[in-house]
Design a protein around this motif. Structure first.
Motif, PDB file in Angstrom:
ATOM      1  N   CYS A 294       0.842  -1.204   0.000  1.00  0.00           N
ATOM      2  CA  CYS A 294       0.000   0.000   0.000  1.00  0.00           C
ATOM      3  C   CYS A 294       0.875   1.252   0.000  1.00  0.00           C
ATOM      4  CB  CYS A 294      -0.926  -0.004   1.217  1.00  0.00           C
ATOM      5  SG  CYS A 294      -1.915   1.499   1.337  1.00  0.00           S
TER       6      CYS A 294
ATOM      7  N   CYS B  87      -0.062   3.287   3.554  1.00  0.00           N
ATOM      8  CA  CYS B  87       0.308   2.793   4.894  1.00  0.00           C
ATOM      9  C   CYS B  87       1.495   1.831   4.877  1.00  0.00           C
ATOM     10  CB  CYS B  87      -0.889   2.161   5.587  1.00  0.00           C
ATOM     11  SG  CYS B  87      -1.394   0.578   4.880  1.00  0.00           S
TER      12      CYS B  87
ATOM     13  N   CYS C 292      -6.899  -1.081   0.016  1.00  0.00           N
ATOM     14  CA  CYS C 292      -6.296  -1.473   1.300  1.00  0.00           C
ATOM     15  C   CYS C 292      -7.444  -1.576   2.296  1.00  0.00           C
ATOM     16  CB  CYS C 292      -5.261  -0.420   1.718  1.00  0.00           C
ATOM     17  SG  CYS C 292      -4.368  -0.836   3.237  1.00  0.00           S
TER      18      CYS C 292
ATOM     19  N   CYS D  30      -5.776   0.817   5.855  1.00  0.00           N
ATOM     20  CA  CYS D  30      -5.963   2.277   5.883  1.00  0.00           C
ATOM     21  C   CYS D  30      -7.083   2.737   4.966  1.00  0.00           C
ATOM     22  CB  CYS D  30      -4.661   2.983   5.514  1.00  0.00           C
ATOM     23  SG  CYS D  30      -4.232   2.857   3.752  1.00  0.00           S
TER      24      CYS D  30
ATOM     25  N   HIS E 283      -7.062   2.978   1.709  1.00  0.00           N
ATOM     26  CA  HIS E 283      -6.590   3.601   0.474  1.00  0.00           C
ATOM     27  C   HIS E 283      -6.979   2.771  -0.764  1.00  0.00           C
ATOM     28  CE1 HIS E 283      -3.963   6.040  -2.031  1.00  0.00           C
ATOM     29  NE2 HIS E 283      -3.373   4.946  -2.497  1.00  0.00           N
TER      30      HIS E 283
END
Ligand SMILES: [Zn+2]
Length: 521
Positions: A175, A178, A198, A208, A210
């Motif tokens: 990711c 993170c 993510c 996180c 994302h």
């Protein structure tokens, strides 16, 4: 013929190096924490193949991967849970080292593990998994795996019964927000990039949220491990790679990797050497338990040659079981001594061959098999403050020790002391009683001890003489041997069993023995 020689012969007779020059032998270990001794069996099996083939004039390279790209998926019990929680799900190279002085978590635990390889005399060429990815060598295989993701899913289903949904891709993206790899889900490969979100939270790892697209090359993503295993073989041209029994079952990870290797990458898998477990105290303990079963812990118990014996002495189809808190340690030393005896006799059998392979390759040319005092005897004598080890050893051997023998004796004494101070069971611990302990003895026992005192007053006696004398009491008193020996152990050691009594008494100061025997009369 020794198992290792059989396998080496089979390799020599059935394979030629992929690059036409040298056999590439590979093994790896994921550095998720303190490494269990079981992983040393792979180091040993591969290392021994490299040595034996090299001895036959066949070129080899032994390469070892310190895997630092797998995810940090659980916090070992010996680490601060609070401190490490936030790192769950990151690649191991991105997790901080428990101690300063190491670049990351994987380097810290790798350093300890490598020190055990060195002690045992195996020194492969090391590389890190993330460096292999960053070099770009994995990219073309990742491209094939992404293009043919449906074939990967089919192989997984057919071979291992594991079903993935139609959007599943055999890669895990790191990711960008993170830095975690275990929390992402990859989908939708467009030929250059993959989409990912993510949003997975396995085993306490927190995602996180994302969402993005990323070119998965050069370490930005990692292959699903059964595909990755095959890719690592082909990317590097691996000729020989075994694996633990747990990977070697039908439908297991090796089986899947073999199919991926042939079908996707059009290559033959390396020569396989499946090997059994190395157990500690009958259990395949997980390394998260920490002390007692790590490679370092077991290596600390033995000098290099005996450590090698523990690792290579058994056929790969047999389990190894070492229990440091039982009799395994003295037995391992006894086994080593038996092999040394065979070598001294000039035997050309499996025992002598195994003895030679226990020696470090650098020392093998000048192989010697010095006489050694049994580990059990050494372990007893180092606990008797009045006994000089070298004197006692010369007594047992029947002549003075050579320099080599003295060096070996000294080394063995260090290992005996370490074992006694750490794992040794009570049976092996002796404390010579400075004062007569509280004992209850029968009249027959008292009579036998008084007769013994008389003989001791008559002058110095050797261990053999005292041994013969004690046995004569069986009929002369008469007394059962068990009762006689129990009486001796009770008054000197405050316990019911002990070492061979004749030699034990001969080793003690005569005045001390006479005084103690007189006290019970
Ligand atoms: Zn994230």
């Amino acid at each position: 013929m020794l198992w290792a020689d059989k396998i080496a012969n089979e390799i020599r007779d059935t394979r030629t190096p992929r690059d036409g020059k040298r056999f590439l032998i590979r093994d790896e270990k994921t550095l998720s924490g303190r490494v269990h001794i079981g992983s040393m069996r792979g180091v040993a099996v591969h290392g021994l193949m490299a040595e034996i083939l090299a001895d036959e004039g066949i070129a080899t390279e032994y390469r070892y991967e310190l895997n630092d790209f797998d995810p940090f998926d659980s916090i070992p019990s010996y680490l601060d849970q609070e401190k490490y929680k936030e790192h769950l799900g990151k690649p191991l190279y991105a997790v901080p080292s428990p101690e300063t002085g190491f670049a990351n978590y994987a380097e810290y635990f790798g350093d300890e593990f490598v020190s055990v390889h060195q002690k045992a005399g195996w020194t492969p060429n090391y590389y890190r998994a993330i460096d292999l990815y960053r070099s770009g060598k994995m990219d073309s295989f990742m491209k094939i795996a992404l293009e043919r993701a449906s074939d990967v899913r089919r192989i997984l289903k057919d071979i291992s019964g594991s079903e993935k949904d139609a959007s599943w891709l055999p890669v895990s993206v790191v990711c960008e927000q993170c830095g975690k790899i275990m929390t992402t889900r990859a989908h939708d490969y467009d030929g250059e990039t993959v989409g990912y979100t993510c949003d997975k939270n396995p085993d306490g790892a927190v995602s996180c949220g994302h969402t993005g697209r990323v070119a998965p090359w050069r370490g930005a993503a990692k292959l699903f491990w059964k595909v990755e295993w095959a890719a690592k073989w082909v990317a590097q041209g691996v000729d020989i790679e075994g694996g633990g029994k747990d990977h070697s079952t039908k439908g297991g990870s090796r089986d899947v990797a073999n199919h991926i290797c042939r079908e996707l990458f059009s290559a033959e898998p390396p020569f396989d050497i499946p090997y059994e477990f190395f157990l500690v105290g009958g259990k395949k303990m997980s390394s998260s338990k920490g002390r007692g079963s790590s490679a370092r812990d077991i290596a600390d118990l033995f000098p290099p040659q005996v450590l090698r014996l523990a690792l290579i002495g058994k056929d790969i189809r047999e389990q190894i079981d070492v229990d440091p808190s039982g009799e395994s340690v003295p037995r391992m030393f006894d086994w080593y001594d038996e092999l040394a005896e065979a070598a001294r006799q000039g035997a050309a059998d499996d025992h002598a061959r195994l003895f030679a392979l226990c020696e470090l390759p650098t020392e093998r040319a000048e192989l010697a098999a010095p006489w050694q005092m049994r580990f059990r005897e050494v372990a007893f004598i180092v606990q008797m403050p009045h006994l000089a080890l070298a004197t006692e050893a010369a007594r047992v051997k029947g002549s003075a020790l050579t320099e080599d023998e003295l060096r070996a004796l000294d080394e063995r004494a260090q290992y005996a002391k370490f074992w006694l101070a750490t794992y040794a069971p009570e049976d092996f611990k002796y404390v010579l009683q400075e004062e007569l302990p509280e004992v209850e003895l029968s009249d027959v026992q008292k009579k036998a001890l008084a007769t013994l005192a008389q003989v001791m007053r008559g002058g110095e006696r050797t261990g053999e003489e005292l041994h013969a004398f004690l046995h004569s009491l069986k009929t002369d008193i008469p007394i059962k041997p068990t009762e006689l020996f129990q009486a001796i152990y009770r008054i000197f050691l405050a316990r019911d069993s002990g070492p061979k009594a004749g030699w034990f008494l001969a080793g003690l100061p005569r005045d001390f023995v006479i005084k103690r025997l007189s006290e019970v009369e």
